[in-house]
Design a protein around this motif. Structure first.
Motif, mmCIF file in Angstrom:
data_model
loop_
_atom_site.group_PDB
_atom_site.id
_atom_site.type_symbol
_atom_site.label_atom_id
_atom_site.label_comp_id
_atom_site.label_asym_id
_atom_site.label_seq_id
_atom_site.Cartn_x
_atom_site.Cartn_y
_atom_site.Cartn_z
ATOM 1 N N ASN A 250 10.171 -5.968 -1.349
ATOM 2 C CA ASN A 250 9.402 -6.481 -2.712
ATOM 3 C C ASN A 250 9.668 -6.922 -3.808
ATOM 4 O OD1 ASN A 250 12.374 -6.403 -3.004
ATOM 5 N ND2 ASN A 250 13.114 -4.526 -3.538
ATOM 6 N N ASP A 251 10.175 -8.738 -2.911
ATOM 7 C CA ASP A 251 9.193 -9.683 -3.902
ATOM 8 C C ASP A 251 8.288 -9.964 -3.909
ATOM 9 O OD1 ASP A 251 9.612 -10.713 -1.706
ATOM 10 O OD2 ASP A 251 11.322 -12.205 -2.212
ATOM 11 N N LEU A 252 7.599 -9.378 -3.398
ATOM 12 C CA LEU A 252 6.039 -9.845 -3.352
ATOM 13 C C LEU A 252 5.475 -10.514 -4.526
ATOM 14 C CD1 LEU A 252 3.937 -11.029 -1.283
ATOM 15 C CD2 LEU A 252 3.436 -7.932 -1.389
ATOM 16 N N LYS A 253 4.890 -11.059 -5.389
ATOM 17 C CA LYS A 253 4.444 -11.254 -6.383
ATOM 18 C C LYS A 253 2.807 -10.230 -6.157
ATOM 19 C CE LYS A 253 4.909 -16.738 -5.661
ATOM 20 N NZ LYS A 253 4.031 -17.492 -5.498
ATOM 21 N N GLU A 254 3.171 -10.171 -8.013
ATOM 22 C CA GLU A 254 2.137 -9.046 -7.942
ATOM 23 C C GLU A 254 1.450 -9.284 -7.904
ATOM 24 O OE1 GLU A 254 1.782 -4.946 -9.629
ATOM 25 O OE2 GLU A 254 3.720 -5.899 -9.050
ATOM 26 N N ARG A 255 0.141 -10.617 -7.827
ATOM 27 C CA ARG A 255 -1.032 -10.092 -8.111
ATOM 28 C C ARG A 255 -1.069 -9.899 -6.374
ATOM 29 N NH1 ARG A 255 0.964 -15.810 -7.505
ATOM 30 N NH2 ARG A 255 0.030 -17.187 -5.940
ATOM 31 N N PHE A 256 -0.406 -10.312 -5.376
ATOM 32 C CA PHE A 256 -0.190 -10.208 -4.174
ATOM 33 C C PHE A 256 -0.776 -8.709 -3.617
ATOM 34 C CE2 PHE A 256 1.088 -14.721 -2.815
ATOM 35 C CZ PHE A 256 0.275 -15.224 -3.658
ATOM 36 N N ILE A 257 0.274 -8.538 -4.790
ATOM 37 C CA ILE A 257 -0.156 -6.880 -4.546
ATOM 38 C C ILE A 257 -1.966 -5.497 -4.737
ATOM 39 C CG2 ILE A 257 1.167 -3.732 -5.599
ATOM 40 C CD1 ILE A 257 4.175 -5.537 -4.641
ATOM 41 N N LYS A 258 -1.490 -5.862 -5.668
ATOM 42 C CA LYS A 258 -3.227 -5.745 -7.027
ATOM 43 C C LYS A 258 -3.994 -5.645 -5.778
ATOM 44 C CE LYS A 258 -1.276 -5.706 -11.551
ATOM 45 N NZ LYS A 258 -1.978 -6.260 -13.132
ATOM 46 N N ARG A 259 -4.310 -7.503 -5.516
ATOM 47 C CA ARG A 259 -5.558 -7.202 -4.356
ATOM 48 C C ARG A 259 -5.289 -6.850 -3.266
ATOM 49 N NH1 ARG A 259 -4.995 -13.854 -3.305
ATOM 50 N NH2 ARG A 259 -4.644 -13.516 -5.516
ATOM 51 N N LEU A 260 -4.275 -6.627 -2.562
ATOM 52 C CA LEU A 260 -4.296 -5.677 -1.280
ATOM 53 C C LEU A 260 -4.507 -4.540 -1.468
ATOM 54 C CD1 LEU A 260 -4.234 -6.853 2.113
ATOM 55 C CD2 LEU A 260 -1.786 -6.710 1.209
ATOM 56 N N SER A 261 -3.789 -3.299 -2.464
ATOM 57 C CA SER A 261 -3.434 -2.727 -2.984
ATOM 58 C C SER A 261 -5.258 -2.520 -2.861
ATOM 59 C CB SER A 261 -2.960 -1.965 -3.881
ATOM 60 O OG SER A 261 -1.674 -2.961 -3.887
ATOM 61 N N LYS A 262 -5.984 -2.631 -3.573
ATOM 62 C CA LYS A 262 -7.547 -1.945 -3.388
ATOM 63 C C LYS A 262 -7.895 -1.667 -1.851
ATOM 64 C CE LYS A 262 -9.076 -4.930 -7.141
ATOM 65 N NZ LYS A 262 -9.327 -6.466 -7.712
ATOM 66 N N HIS A 263 -7.674 -2.835 -0.724
ATOM 67 C CA HIS A 263 -7.551 -2.434 0.678
ATOM 68 C C HIS A 263 -6.643 -1.264 1.439
ATOM 69 C CE1 HIS A 263 -10.773 -5.512 -0.317
ATOM 70 N NE2 HIS A 263 -10.050 -6.475 -1.272
ATOM 71 N N THR A 264 -6.254 -1.464 1.185
ATOM 72 C CA THR A 264 -4.894 -0.511 2.079
ATOM 73 C C THR A 264 -3.406 -0.643 1.827
ATOM 74 O OG1 THR A 264 -3.490 -0.155 4.183
ATOM 75 C CG2 THR A 264 -3.559 -3.176 3.740
ATOM 76 N N LYS A 265 -3.210 0.093 1.841
ATOM 77 C CA LYS A 265 -1.594 0.188 0.804
ATOM 78 C C LYS A 265 -0.357 -0.522 1.244
ATOM 79 C CE LYS A 265 1.963 4.498 0.732
ATOM 80 N NZ LYS A 265 2.214 6.092 1.259
ATOM 81 N N VAL A 266 0.005 -0.601 0.121
ATOM 82 C CA VAL A 266 1.257 -1.911 0.290
ATOM 83 C C VAL A 266 2.905 -0.959 -0.273
ATOM 84 C CG1 VAL A 266 2.425 -4.109 -0.974
ATOM 85 C CG2 VAL A 266 -0.618 -3.357 -0.665
ATOM 86 N N ILE A 267 3.316 -1.257 1.169
ATOM 87 C CA ILE A 267 5.203 -0.612 1.444
ATOM 88 C C ILE A 267 5.541 -1.348 0.798
ATOM 89 C CG2 ILE A 267 6.391 0.920 2.528
ATOM 90 C CD1 ILE A 267 4.192 1.852 3.913
#
Length: 256
Positions: free
Chosen positions: A232-249
């Motif tokens: 849950n400390d993943l950087k926000e920019r990575f979450i936004k980028r990956l969320s466009k393609h698959t679910k981030v849990i």
């Protein structure tokens, strides 16, 4: 000179063991200045033995494939937290595949507490751990690959072609510069691609340091993956980028 070389050797060992280090922690550990540590990290980065990051360094997964026995010690707290989250996604009576990877191994250790699951894997340490569980455990045969403590080859692929499971859990060495999870082994990538294909749902287990690493072979495109379970400390920019393609849990990891 000998003291400097020995310190740099130990710094590299710290990076390989933990996956990531900070200038602050290294300075305290070796009782030297920040500037000395920065020079050490610059030297090791120039030798392509690690990758400098903001305030520290991360291991260079692209230049060397560490053996499974070393990988399983890296970021152990992060991996255990991800494994707990993955465990919560497995319903009673499910059939699952466990691929290679040290985070997947942490999940296998938790599955000893479950029962009535059908578990299929090519990861040798996982089988050794699960033999004492109350689950049906199937080991995929094939040619031994010592680096990843797993098997591969036509026997393994033929066995996978005969099954379909509810969920697969796959590890990854990094994502940077690719359109999906990666692995340093071409043979592992072929096996894990099939695991995903023969699963109703598939999850990639990867701690947050993997988002700034890269490896050699892409396993599959993100569109073929149900989700990525990470810290849950993943950087926000990575979450936004990956969320466009698959679910981030995200897990419940707490950095002490």
């Amino acid at each position: 000179m000998a003291i400097m070389e020995e310190r740099r050797k130990k710094i590299l060992e710290e990076v390989l063991k933990n996956g990531t280090v900070t200038v602050h922690d290294l300075s305290q550990k070796f009782n030297v200045s920040y500037e000395t540590i920065r020079k050490d990290l610059n030297y090791l980065a120039e030798k392509d033995q690690l990758v400098k990051s903001h305030g520290g360094a991360i291991s260079n997964q692209n230049s060397i494939e560490n053996p499974f026995t070393l990988k399983r010690e890296e970021n152990i707290d992060r991996k255990q937290s991800i494994a707990k989250k993955a465990l919560s996604l497995i319903p009673n009576g499910a059939s699952i595949i466990l691929g290679t990877g040290s985070t997947v191994y942490e999940l296998a250790k938790l599955l000893v507490l479950r029962n009535n699951l059908k578990i299929i894997t090519d990861l040798i340490p996982a089988v050794s751990y699960l033999q004492s569980s109350n689950n049906e455990v199937y080991f995929l045969g094939g040619k031994l690959r010592p680096k990843s403590s797993s098997v591969y080859g036509s026997w393994t692929e033929e066995a996978l072609d005969q099954i379909n499971v509810d969920i697969s859990f796959i590890g990854s060495d990094g994502f940077h510069g690719f359109f999906g999870p990666t692995t340093p082994s071409y043979s592992d990538s072929a096996i894990e691609r099939k695991m995903i294909f023969h699963s109703e749902k598939s999850y990639i287990l990867a701690d947050s340091t993997k988002f700034e690493r890269k490896s050699l072979y892409e396993i599959t495109d993100w569109k073929n993956v149900t989700g990525v379970i990470t810290n849950n400390d993943l950087k926000e920019r990575f979450i936004k980028r990956l969320s466009k393609h698959t679910k981030v849990i995200l897990d419940n990891f707490k950095d002490e």
